[in-house]
Design a protein around this motif. Structure first.
Motif: not given
Length: 157
Positions: A1-10
């Motif tokens: 979850v954290h990796y996906i948020i890091y990659k595209c949460g912006f």
């Protein structure tokens, strides 16, 4: 979850629903190729498509550890989007092929908004073959039939 948020949460389109679907496609596409999921998560079939059942618990843990922040954004339609943003670089415990597949899913699907990706996910075979509120069987990926006019379900070979 954290990796996906890091990659595209912006990205402006990425909220809770999009993250749910990115997780779903990452896990199920990986399972189709390697007969194992990345996260070992279970997904329920709900009205707007697959939802990871432990998502809220994972987010709470990431927030408590100050790795992820929460936000809200009012959409033009009047709805409120739940937003997540990374506060730290994630600890990456992923195999190279897992990371490559997740990156491919993000690249292909993260431009969609929640409504679009929800509708898209409902066209995938595993959710279509699962009753509402039931757990989606990973083995249903083996009954996917590629369509010439539909480039996914992010087929990665």
């Amino acid at each position: 979850v954290h990796y996906i948020i890091y990659k595209c949460g912006f990205k402006n389109t990425v909220g809770r629903t999009v993250i749910h679907k990115l997780l779903y496609f990452s896990d199920f596409n990986y399972y189709e190729l390697h007969k194992e999921s990345i996260t070992n998560e279970e997904y329920k079939e709900l009205e707007r498509g697959p939802v990871p059942i432990h998502f809220e618990m994972a987010i709470k843990e990431l927030v408590d550890e100050k790795k992820v922040g929460l936000g809200k954004r009012k959409l033009p339609c009047g709805k409120i989007m739940n937003r997540y943003f990374s506060l730290k670089t994630p600890e990456i415990n992923l195999k190279n092929e897992e990371r490559a597949l997740i990156n491919k899913v993000i690249k292909e699907l993260s431009h969609m908004n929640g409504k679009q990706i929800g509708e898209y996910s409902l066209r995938d075979t595993p959710p279509r073959k699962t009753q509402y509120a039931d757990i989606i069987d990973y083995d249903l990926v083996f009954s996917r039939k590629p369509k010439d006019d539909d480039k996914v379900f992010v087929k990665i070979r």
